[in-house]
Design a protein around this motif. Sequence first.
Motif, PDB file in Angstrom:
ATOM      1  N   GLN A  37       0.829  -1.200   0.000  1.00  0.00           N
ATOM      2  CA  GLN A  37       0.000   0.000   0.000  1.00  0.00           C
ATOM      3  C   GLN A  37       0.870   1.260   0.000  1.00  0.00           C
ATOM      4  OE1 GLN A  37      -2.015   1.465   3.507  1.00  0.00           O
ATOM      5  NE2 GLN A  37      -3.916   1.809   2.370  1.00  0.00           N
ATOM      6  N   MET A  38       1.902   1.259   0.834  1.00  0.00           N
ATOM      7  CA  MET A  38       2.803   2.413   0.884  1.00  0.00           C
ATOM      8  C   MET A  38       3.478   2.626  -0.465  1.00  0.00           C
ATOM      9  SD  MET A  38       4.267   4.826   2.802  1.00  0.00           S
ATOM     10  CE  MET A  38       4.847   4.572   4.484  1.00  0.00           C
ATOM     11  N   ILE A  39       3.982   1.565  -1.061  1.00  0.00           N
ATOM     12  CA  ILE A  39       4.681   1.676  -2.342  1.00  0.00           C
ATOM     13  C   ILE A  39       3.741   2.197  -3.428  1.00  0.00           C
ATOM     14  CG2 ILE A  39       5.865   0.363  -4.151  1.00  0.00           C
ATOM     15  CD1 ILE A  39       6.865  -1.518  -1.904  1.00  0.00           C
ATOM     16  N   THR A  40       2.512   1.679  -3.451  1.00  0.00           N
ATOM     17  CA  THR A  40       1.531   2.126  -4.447  1.00  0.00           C
ATOM     18  C   THR A  40       1.200   3.600  -4.274  1.00  0.00           C
ATOM     19  OG1 THR A  40       0.554  -0.093  -4.508  1.00  0.00           O
ATOM     20  CG2 THR A  40      -0.769   1.722  -5.384  1.00  0.00           C
ATOM     21  N   LEU A  41       0.917   4.004  -3.025  1.00  0.00           N
ATOM     22  CA  LEU A  41       0.596   5.406  -2.762  1.00  0.00           C
ATOM     23  C   LEU A  41       1.780   6.314  -3.064  1.00  0.00           C
ATOM     24  CD1 LEU A  41      -1.341   4.969   0.605  1.00  0.00           C
ATOM     25  CD2 LEU A  41      -2.314   5.661  -1.594  1.00  0.00           C
ATOM     26  N   LEU A  42       2.973   5.835  -2.795  1.00  0.00           N
ATOM     27  CA  LEU A  42       4.167   6.627  -3.066  1.00  0.00           C
ATOM     28  C   LEU A  42       4.318   6.895  -4.562  1.00  0.00           C
ATOM     29  CD1 LEU A  42       6.777   7.863  -1.803  1.00  0.00           C
ATOM     30  CD2 LEU A  42       7.873   5.666  -2.249  1.00  0.00           C
ATOM     31  N   ILE A  43       4.161   5.864  -5.375  1.00  0.00           N
ATOM     32  CA  ILE A  43       4.288   6.022  -6.824  1.00  0.00           C
ATOM     33  C   ILE A  43       3.199   6.954  -7.361  1.00  0.00           C
ATOM     34  CG2 ILE A  43       4.145   4.809  -9.039  1.00  0.00           C
ATOM     35  CD1 ILE A  43       5.401   2.372  -7.619  1.00  0.00           C
ATOM     36  N   LEU A  44       1.957   6.731  -6.916  1.00  0.00           N
ATOM     37  CA  LEU A  44       0.862   7.602  -7.345  1.00  0.00           C
ATOM     38  C   LEU A  44       1.113   9.048  -6.921  1.00  0.00           C
ATOM     39  CD1 LEU A  44      -2.266   5.399  -6.488  1.00  0.00           C
ATOM     40  CD2 LEU A  44      -1.361   5.901  -8.767  1.00  0.00           C
ATOM     41  N   GLY A  45       1.639   9.218  -5.709  1.00  0.00           N
ATOM     42  CA  GLY A  45       1.903  10.559  -5.205  1.00  0.00           C
ATOM     43  C   GLY A  45       2.959  11.286  -6.004  1.00  0.00           C
ATOM     44  N   ILE A  46       4.032  10.589  -6.343  1.00  0.00           N
ATOM     45  CA  ILE A  46       5.102  11.211  -7.134  1.00  0.00           C
ATOM     46  C   ILE A  46       4.567  11.653  -8.495  1.00  0.00           C
ATOM     47  CG2 ILE A  46       7.266  10.743  -8.350  1.00  0.00           C
ATOM     48  CD1 ILE A  46       8.100   9.021  -5.963  1.00  0.00           C
ATOM     49  N   ILE A  47       3.798  10.785  -9.132  1.00  0.00           N
ATOM     50  CA  ILE A  47       3.240  11.125 -10.445  1.00  0.00           C
ATOM     51  C   ILE A  47       2.315  12.342 -10.335  1.00  0.00           C
ATOM     52  CG2 ILE A  47       1.703  10.323 -12.291  1.00  0.00           C
ATOM     53  CD1 ILE A  47       2.763   7.481 -11.733  1.00  0.00           C
ATOM     54  N   TYR A  48       1.473  12.360  -9.311  1.00  0.00           N
ATOM     55  CA  TYR A  48       0.522  13.461  -9.142  1.00  0.00           C
ATOM     56  C   TYR A  48       1.248  14.773  -8.855  1.00  0.00           C
ATOM     57  CZ  TYR A  48      -3.582  16.022  -7.494  1.00  0.00           C
ATOM     58  OH  TYR A  48      -4.574  16.954  -7.338  1.00  0.00           O
ATOM     59  N   VAL A  49       2.260  14.740  -8.002  1.00  0.00           N
ATOM     60  CA  VAL A  49       3.018  15.955  -7.679  1.00  0.00           C
ATOM     61  C   VAL A  49       3.726  16.497  -8.913  1.00  0.00           C
ATOM     62  CG1 VAL A  49       5.076  16.767  -6.459  1.00  0.00           C
ATOM     63  CG2 VAL A  49       3.289  15.559  -5.216  1.00  0.00           C
ATOM     64  N   LEU A  50       4.305  15.620  -9.718  1.00  0.00           N
ATOM     65  CA  LEU A  50       4.963  16.077 -10.945  1.00  0.00           C
ATOM     66  C   LEU A  50       3.952  16.739 -11.883  1.00  0.00           C
ATOM     67  CD1 LEU A  50       7.419  13.104 -11.670  1.00  0.00           C
ATOM     68  CD2 LEU A  50       7.968  15.355 -10.742  1.00  0.00           C
ATOM     69  N   ALA A  51       2.746  16.181 -11.935  1.00  0.00           N
ATOM     70  CA  ALA A  51       1.706  16.789 -12.772  1.00  0.00           C
ATOM     71  C   ALA A  51       1.342  18.181 -12.253  1.00  0.00           C
ATOM     72  CB  ALA A  51       0.471  15.888 -12.802  1.00  0.00           C
ATOM     73  N   LEU A  52       1.274  18.343 -10.917  1.00  0.00           N
ATOM     74  CA  LEU A  52       0.964  19.645 -10.348  1.00  0.00           C
ATOM     75  C   LEU A  52       2.064  20.660 -10.650  1.00  0.00           C
ATOM     76  CD1 LEU A  52      -0.529  18.823  -6.818  1.00  0.00           C
ATOM     77  CD2 LEU A  52      -1.747  19.419  -8.924  1.00  0.00           C
ATOM     78  N   LEU A  53       3.306  20.247 -10.546  1.00  0.00           N
ATOM     79  CA  LEU A  53       4.417  21.150 -10.863  1.00  0.00           C
ATOM     80  C   LEU A  53       4.317  21.622 -12.313  1.00  0.00           C
ATOM     81  CD1 LEU A  53       7.409  19.342  -9.106  1.00  0.00           C
ATOM     82  CD2 LEU A  53       6.429  21.546  -8.464  1.00  0.00           C
ATOM     83  N   TYR A  54       3.999  20.703 -13.189  1.00  0.00           N
ATOM     84  CA  TYR A  54       3.862  21.042 -14.609  1.00  0.00           C
ATOM     85  C   TYR A  54       2.731  22.046 -14.817  1.00  0.00           C
ATOM     86  CZ  TYR A  54       3.479  20.330 -19.672  1.00  0.00           C
ATOM     87  OH  TYR A  54       3.436  20.525 -21.033  1.00  0.00           O
ATOM     88  N   LEU A  55       1.589  21.795 -14.159  1.00  0.00           N
ATOM     89  CA  LEU A  55       0.421  22.655 -14.347  1.00  0.00           C
ATOM     90  C   LEU A  55       0.584  24.029 -13.690  1.00  0.00           C
ATOM     91  CD1 LEU A  55      -2.410  20.020 -13.775  1.00  0.00           C
ATOM     92  CD2 LEU A  55      -1.724  21.040 -15.952  1.00  0.00           C
ATOM     93  N   LEU A  56       1.362  24.102 -12.609  1.00  0.00           N
ATOM     94  CA  LEU A  56       1.552  25.372 -11.906  1.00  0.00           C
ATOM     95  C   LEU A  56       2.585  26.267 -12.569  1.00  0.00           C
ATOM     96  CD1 LEU A  56       1.462  24.299  -8.138  1.00  0.00           C
ATOM     97  CD2 LEU A  56      -0.092  25.894  -9.269  1.00  0.00           C
TER      98      LEU A  56
END
Length: 497
Positions: A206-225
């Motif tokens: 669960q931690m590994i899955t959430l970590l990967i999803l989190g990294i992808i989502y944060v990178l998307a936010l950086l791109y959009l901001l």
Amino acid sequence: MAAGSRDEREGTVIQRLGSRLSARVERWMPSPFLFAIFLTYIVFVAGLLVEGEGPVQMTQYWFDGFWILLSFTMQAVLVLVTGFVLAYHPFVQRQLTRLLSIPSTGRRALLLVGLLAMVIAWFHWGLGLIIGAILAREMGRQAHERGLNVHYPLLCVAGFMGLALTWNMGLSGAAVLLMNTPNNVFIQQGLIDSLVPISRTIFHPQMITLLILGIIYVLALLYLLSPPDSEKEGMTEFVPESELGEFVETEDEPATPDGGETAAATDTTDGPHSTETVPADRINNSRILGGVIALSGVAITIYTFATQGLNALNLNTVNFAFLFIGFALFTSPEAYAEQFGEAVTSASDIILQFPFYAGIIGMMTNSGLAGTIAESIVGFAGTETFPAAVVIISTIVNTFVPSGGGEWTVIGPIVIPAAQNLDVPLGQTMIAYTFGASLADLIQPFWALPLLGITSMRARDIFGYTIMMLILALPFFLVAITVVPYAGSFWSGIIPF
């Protein structure tokens, strides 16, 4: 750049909101030290109004708590300093410079810095914080030289994302390592009767899955901001061009020759300007002696993990390992000691401010305010929603107690019994806690202090964007922690654990 001077018709909704919030924060945010003082008085008043304590009693709570984090402060300082020493080794810096030559656009530069900062912080939060700062500054310098259009404040935010997301979930995460440390405070209090191994936290699917999803989502936010090109402010908007320089050293080794033949060695028996090399200089700079010391420490580290496995991971073993890895890189005892001494200055604000936050812990714990916050949120939670409630609790409390381990000692005595009553595994509870504690760093400037010094930025220059990141990230993680299951039956046949 003032808000009124921006063309708000440009860019996406997220870009416009990020720019507006950044402009407001830049005008109003105080220094990190004053932020700590303001939080102290907020908690003091809350204790009076919410818990009904008297001013003398709240002052006593503050005084009693002022030094309770001394041991943890030293551990935190060592994590930061050992990471600093490794990050500033010329070999490490050269590799970082080569990596940063890859991006061909400003947005790609932003994503690379964010990704590297988050991955490195998973291994070691001190190393991730310092390297993230170095990456941001060096990328800003290269972008200026190569004509890449990159927004420097957001680039610094990308360099900070290791502390704002991945470190609590990684190999140096204070809370999860504390729960795996023998005779920890929760065992002493009788709240738990056994350790919570990292197979149930750091390395759980669960931690590994959430970590990967989190990294992808944060990178998307950086791109959009990332603002439109017309609004981007490069490094020279904040750092004079004359001070950019060559940030990375070009020497192949630290500036201490083999065998201790230093150009400026001083023989005190012949006066202060003597350049004669004496036996003491050769001993101080002996790479043979340094190598033996380094090998001894590395061998002990390997033996510890070979006999105890990954469950040997705790704050002490992490600090021990990185202390001697640094020794192995520098080999010369004198060179390592000098670099270590320079690195200690990066921890000066932590040494100054941690007692004030310890005082806040004293007030929140002894007045019952932390318990009131936790219980008021936990009271609305059921088995399915309890992890999301823990995320909210840890985000709120970590704003006042910016220490993963320190905060957990405050809210753990409330959260652990609640988890046990709802039959929520402690490993799942800890995973939820790590996300909230990390996200709180997006509004708490304490751990950004080393980054601000390296990048020559002020907290108010970047925290408009970090606050926007929190606003956009918190709902995502509340949903993710709820829908991504912890139960082993779901993961069987998918990921072995």
